[in-house]
Design a protein around this motif. Structure first.
Motif, PDB file in Angstrom:
ATOM      1  N   SER A 176      60.354  48.546  52.782  1.00  0.00           N
ATOM      2  CA  SER A 176      59.032  49.069  53.050  1.00  0.00           C
ATOM      3  C   SER A 176      58.053  48.627  52.205  1.00  0.00           C
ATOM      4  O   SER A 176      58.140  47.976  51.118  1.00  0.00           O
ATOM      5  CB  SER A 176      59.066  50.521  53.109  1.00  0.00           C
ATOM      6  OG  SER A 176      59.133  51.121  51.658  1.00  0.00           O
ATOM      7  N   SER A 177      56.767  48.555  52.465  1.00  0.00           N
ATOM      8  CA  SER A 177      55.762  48.528  51.649  1.00  0.00           C
ATOM      9  C   SER A 177      55.839  48.890  50.244  1.00  0.00           C
ATOM     10  O   SER A 177      55.638  48.170  49.238  1.00  0.00           O
ATOM     11  CB  SER A 177      54.333  48.484  52.003  1.00  0.00           C
ATOM     12  OG  SER A 177      53.883  48.024  53.526  1.00  0.00           O
ATOM     13  N   GLU A 178      56.174  50.049  50.302  1.00  0.00           N
ATOM     14  CA  GLU A 178      55.910  50.856  49.113  1.00  0.00           C
ATOM     15  C   GLU A 178      57.235  50.350  48.311  1.00  0.00           C
ATOM     16  O   GLU A 178      57.157  50.106  46.982  1.00  0.00           O
ATOM     17  CB  GLU A 178      56.174  52.443  49.107  1.00  0.00           C
ATOM     18  CG  GLU A 178      56.466  53.185  48.099  1.00  0.00           C
ATOM     19  CD  GLU A 178      55.196  53.228  47.032  1.00  0.00           C
ATOM     20  OE1 GLU A 178      55.607  53.144  45.722  1.00  0.00           O
ATOM     21  OE2 GLU A 178      54.184  52.937  47.207  1.00  0.00           O
ATOM     22  N   LYS A 180      58.592  47.353  48.393  1.00  0.00           N
ATOM     23  CA  LYS A 180      58.584  45.932  47.937  1.00  0.00           C
ATOM     24  C   LYS A 180      57.227  45.818  47.022  1.00  0.00           C
ATOM     25  O   LYS A 180      57.604  45.076  46.175  1.00  0.00           O
ATOM     26  CB  LYS A 180      58.017  45.213  49.323  1.00  0.00           C
ATOM     27  CG  LYS A 180      57.724  43.417  48.755  1.00  0.00           C
ATOM     28  CD  LYS A 180      57.088  42.743  50.051  1.00  0.00           C
ATOM     29  CE  LYS A 180      56.809  41.609  49.656  1.00  0.00           C
ATOM     30  NZ  LYS A 180      55.898  40.775  50.714  1.00  0.00           N
ATOM     31  N   HIS A 181      56.359  46.554  47.121  1.00  0.00           N
ATOM     32  CA  HIS A 181      55.199  45.996  45.968  1.00  0.00           C
ATOM     33  C   HIS A 181      54.363  47.540  45.422  1.00  0.00           C
ATOM     34  O   HIS A 181      53.595  47.461  44.990  1.00  0.00           O
ATOM     35  CB  HIS A 181      53.937  45.272  46.693  1.00  0.00           C
ATOM     36  CG  HIS A 181      53.268  46.073  47.930  1.00  0.00           C
ATOM     37  ND1 HIS A 181      53.548  45.458  49.306  1.00  0.00           N
ATOM     38  CD2 HIS A 181      52.378  46.829  48.104  1.00  0.00           C
ATOM     39  CE1 HIS A 181      52.799  46.145  49.992  1.00  0.00           C
ATOM     40  NE2 HIS A 181      52.076  46.832  49.292  1.00  0.00           N
ATOM     41  N   GLY A 182      55.342  48.690  45.781  1.00  0.00           N
ATOM     42  CA  GLY A 182      54.872  49.841  45.104  1.00  0.00           C
ATOM     43  C   GLY A 182      55.070  49.482  43.280  1.00  0.00           C
ATOM     44  O   GLY A 182      55.853  48.764  42.927  1.00  0.00           O
ATOM     45  N   ILE A 183      54.252  50.092  42.621  1.00  0.00           N
ATOM     46  CA  ILE A 183      54.278  49.921  41.246  1.00  0.00           C
ATOM     47  C   ILE A 183      54.489  51.174  40.568  1.00  0.00           C
ATOM     48  O   ILE A 183      53.943  52.258  40.688  1.00  0.00           O
ATOM     49  CB  ILE A 183      52.838  49.321  40.611  1.00  0.00           C
ATOM     50  CG1 ILE A 183      52.662  47.989  41.154  1.00  0.00           C
ATOM     51  CG2 ILE A 183      52.834  49.270  39.169  1.00  0.00           C
ATOM     52  CD1 ILE A 183      51.077  47.295  40.680  1.00  0.00           C
ATOM     53  N   ASP A 184      55.512  51.185  39.382  1.00  0.00           N
ATOM     54  CA  ASP A 184      55.935  52.391  38.674  1.00  0.00           C
ATOM     55  C   ASP A 184      54.861  52.235  37.454  1.00  0.00           C
ATOM     56  O   ASP A 184      55.235  51.619  36.592  1.00  0.00           O
ATOM     57  CB  ASP A 184      57.245  52.264  38.337  1.00  0.00           C
ATOM     58  CG  ASP A 184      57.772  53.277  37.419  1.00  0.00           C
ATOM     59  OD1 ASP A 184      56.896  54.046  36.791  1.00  0.00           O
ATOM     60  OD2 ASP A 184      58.874  53.329  37.114  1.00  0.00           O
ATOM     61  N   TRP A 185      53.819  52.945  37.461  1.00  0.00           N
ATOM     62  CA  TRP A 185      52.795  52.928  36.594  1.00  0.00           C
ATOM     63  C   TRP A 185      52.963  53.260  35.142  1.00  0.00           C
ATOM     64  O   TRP A 185      52.771  52.628  34.205  1.00  0.00           O
ATOM     65  CB  TRP A 185      51.479  53.381  36.994  1.00  0.00           C
ATOM     66  CG  TRP A 185      50.724  52.895  38.194  1.00  0.00           C
ATOM     67  CD1 TRP A 185      50.735  53.346  39.490  1.00  0.00           C
ATOM     68  CD2 TRP A 185      50.200  51.216  38.250  1.00  0.00           C
ATOM     69  NE1 TRP A 185      50.114  52.318  40.253  1.00  0.00           N
ATOM     70  CE2 TRP A 185      49.830  51.276  39.491  1.00  0.00           C
ATOM     71  CE3 TRP A 185      49.658  50.623  37.268  1.00  0.00           C
ATOM     72  CZ2 TRP A 185      49.098  50.141  39.835  1.00  0.00           C
ATOM     73  CZ3 TRP A 185      49.221  49.533  37.695  1.00  0.00           C
ATOM     74  CH2 TRP A 185      48.687  49.166  38.977  1.00  0.00           C
ATOM     75  N   GLU A 186      53.832  54.440  35.322  1.00  0.00           N
ATOM     76  CA  GLU A 186      54.314  54.937  34.170  1.00  0.00           C
ATOM     77  C   GLU A 186      55.362  53.979  33.218  1.00  0.00           C
ATOM     78  O   GLU A 186      55.143  54.087  31.908  1.00  0.00           O
ATOM     79  CB  GLU A 186      55.210  56.311  34.483  1.00  0.00           C
ATOM     80  CG  GLU A 186      55.666  57.109  32.971  1.00  0.00           C
ATOM     81  CD  GLU A 186      56.202  58.487  33.415  1.00  0.00           C
ATOM     82  OE1 GLU A 186      56.773  58.990  32.623  1.00  0.00           O
ATOM     83  OE2 GLU A 186      56.176  58.779  34.642  1.00  0.00           O
ATOM     84  N   ASN A 187      56.263  53.471  33.755  1.00  0.00           N
ATOM     85  CA  ASN A 187      57.119  52.532  33.296  1.00  0.00           C
ATOM     86  C   ASN A 187      56.770  51.091  33.115  1.00  0.00           C
ATOM     87  O   ASN A 187      57.345  49.984  32.707  1.00  0.00           O
ATOM     88  CB  ASN A 187      58.383  52.594  33.614  1.00  0.00           C
ATOM     89  CG  ASN A 187      58.974  54.182  33.547  1.00  0.00           C
ATOM     90  OD1 ASN A 187      58.889  54.636  32.347  1.00  0.00           O
ATOM     91  ND2 ASN A 187      59.507  54.931  34.435  1.00  0.00           N
ATOM     92  N   GLY A 188      55.317  50.741  33.805  1.00  0.00           N
ATOM     93  CA  GLY A 188      55.153  49.488  34.085  1.00  0.00           C
ATOM     94  C   GLY A 188      56.028  48.325  34.632  1.00  0.00           C
ATOM     95  O   GLY A 188      56.161  47.347  34.248  1.00  0.00           O
ATOM     96  N   ARG A 189      56.438  48.676  35.948  1.00  0.00           N
ATOM     97  CA  ARG A 189      57.718  48.067  36.686  1.00  0.00           C
ATOM     98  C   ARG A 189      57.189  47.670  38.102  1.00  0.00           C
ATOM     99  O   ARG A 189      56.615  48.811  38.552  1.00  0.00           O
ATOM    100  CB  ARG A 189      59.060  48.563  36.550  1.00  0.00           C
ATOM    101  CG  ARG A 189      59.569  48.595  35.164  1.00  0.00           C
ATOM    102  CD  ARG A 189      60.981  48.832  35.359  1.00  0.00           C
ATOM    103  NE  ARG A 189      61.409  50.058  35.792  1.00  0.00           N
ATOM    104  CZ  ARG A 189      61.690  51.003  35.187  1.00  0.00           C
ATOM    105  NH1 ARG A 189      61.695  50.977  33.913  1.00  0.00           N
ATOM    106  NH2 ARG A 189      61.926  52.239  35.974  1.00  0.00           N
ATOM    107  N   ALA A 190      57.335  46.500  38.714  1.00  0.00           N
ATOM    108  CA  ALA A 190      57.209  46.374  39.832  1.00  0.00           C
ATOM    109  C   ALA A 190      58.450  45.354  40.310  1.00  0.00           C
ATOM    110  O   ALA A 190      58.902  44.767  39.639  1.00  0.00           O
ATOM    111  CB  ALA A 190      55.742  45.775  40.053  1.00  0.00           C
ATOM    112  N   LEU A 191      58.432  45.263  41.538  1.00  0.00           N
ATOM    113  CA  LEU A 191      59.580  44.383  42.417  1.00  0.00           C
ATOM    114  C   LEU A 191      58.775  42.973  42.716  1.00  0.00           C
ATOM    115  O   LEU A 191      59.404  41.943  42.536  1.00  0.00           O
ATOM    116  CB  LEU A 191      60.141  45.239  43.442  1.00  0.00           C
ATOM    117  CG  LEU A 191      60.906  44.393  44.024  1.00  0.00           C
ATOM    118  CD1 LEU A 191      62.360  43.797  43.178  1.00  0.00           C
ATOM    119  CD2 LEU A 191      61.774  45.065  45.420  1.00  0.00           C
TER     120      LEU A 191
END
Length: 210
Positions: A176-178, A180-191
Motif C-alpha cells: 500500500s502507499s503507507e 511503501k513510502h510511509g515514514i516512521d518519523w520517530e525513528n527516522g526510517r522509511a522504505l
C-alpha cells in the motif's frame, strides 16, 4: 545553510504517480503543492548524466517559470547484471506511451539474453529543491532488493511490480502507499527510495505542523 520550505511549492513533475506520492509525503507539513503538469509547464530536456543533475534541471525550470520554490525527483531502477541499466533511462525504456509492462519485460528479456542469475537491483531517488533566487538543496535515497518475474501486484507505478525490497516479502506493487513510502518519523526510517530522500529533505527544509 538549509532553507525552510513553506506556503506554496511546485512539484516539477508530469508523472501522476510521483505527484501522488509527493503530495502524501508533504501532507503533514501544511505545504500547498501544485504540479508542473497542472500549471501546463513544458517538460525541460533532461541532459544530465546523473539523477541529481536531471532533478536539478527540472526543479530550476519550474522555479524560474513560476517564481515559486520547486522540487523535482529524478529516479530510476539500476540492475546489477545489466551494468546499472536502465538507470537514468528508466522512463525512456517505457517509451512515449509510458508502457512499463513492456519496460519490465525488456529487463527480463535482457537478463535472459545474458544468462544472468544475479537479480539484484536498486532504486535511486534524487530530490532537488530550487528557489527562484538560485538557492538549491539536494537529497538522495536508495533502496536495494531483488527482481521478481512475473511482476506481482497492481499498486504503485513504474517498475514497482517487479521489485522486491530486501526489507519486505512483497514487491512495491503489492505494498500500500503507507507501507511503501510511509515514514516512521520517530525513528527516522522509511522504505522506498523516494521516502528516504524525502526524510532527509524534511529534516532540513520542512517543519511538521503542530
Amino acid at each position: 545553510m538549509a532553507r525552510l520550505l513553506s506556503g506554496r511549492v511546485v512539484i516539477a513533475t508530469h508523472n501522476s504517480g510521483k505527484l501522488k506520492e509527493m503530495r502524501e509525503l508533504l501532507a503533514p507539513f501544511g505545504v500547498e503543492a501544485v504540479s508542473a503538469g497542472e500549471l501546463d509547464l513544458p517538460e525541460p530536456v533532461e541532459t544530465g548524466t546523473m539523477f541529481a543533475e536531471n532533478a536539478a534541471i527540472k526543479a530550476r525550470s519550474a522555479a524560474a517559470a513560476t517564481g515559486l520554490p520547486a522540487f523535482a525527483d529524478d529516479s530510476g531502477i539500476c540492475v546489477e547484471a545489466l551494468d546499472g541499466a536502465p538507470g537514468l533511462f528508466s522512463a525512456r525504456w517505457a517509451g512515449g506511451s509510458k508502457d512499463f509492462s513492456a519496460a519490465m519485460a525488456r529487463i527480463e528479456r535482457e537478463l535472459a539474453q545474458r544468462g544472468a542469475t544475479n537479480r539484484r537491483a536498486h532504486f535511486v531517488s534524487a530530490l532537488v529543491v530550487a528557489w527562484p533566487d538560485g538557492h538549491e538543496e539536494l537529497f538522495e535515497g536508495r533502496v536495494f532488493g531483488e527482481l521478481v518475474w512475473p511482476p506481482r501486484g497492481t499498486l504503485g507505478f513504474g517498475y514497482d511490480p517487479m521489485f522486491k525490497p530486501d526489507e519486505s516479502p512483497l514487491t512495491f506493487g503489492e505494498l500500500s502507499s503507507e507501507e511503501k513510502h510511509g515514514i516512521d518519523w520517530e525513528n527516522g526510517r522509511a522504505l522506498s527510495h523516494r521516502a528516504r530522500a524525502f526524510l532527509s529533505l524534511a529534516a532540513s527544509c520542512l517543519r511538521r505542523e503542530g
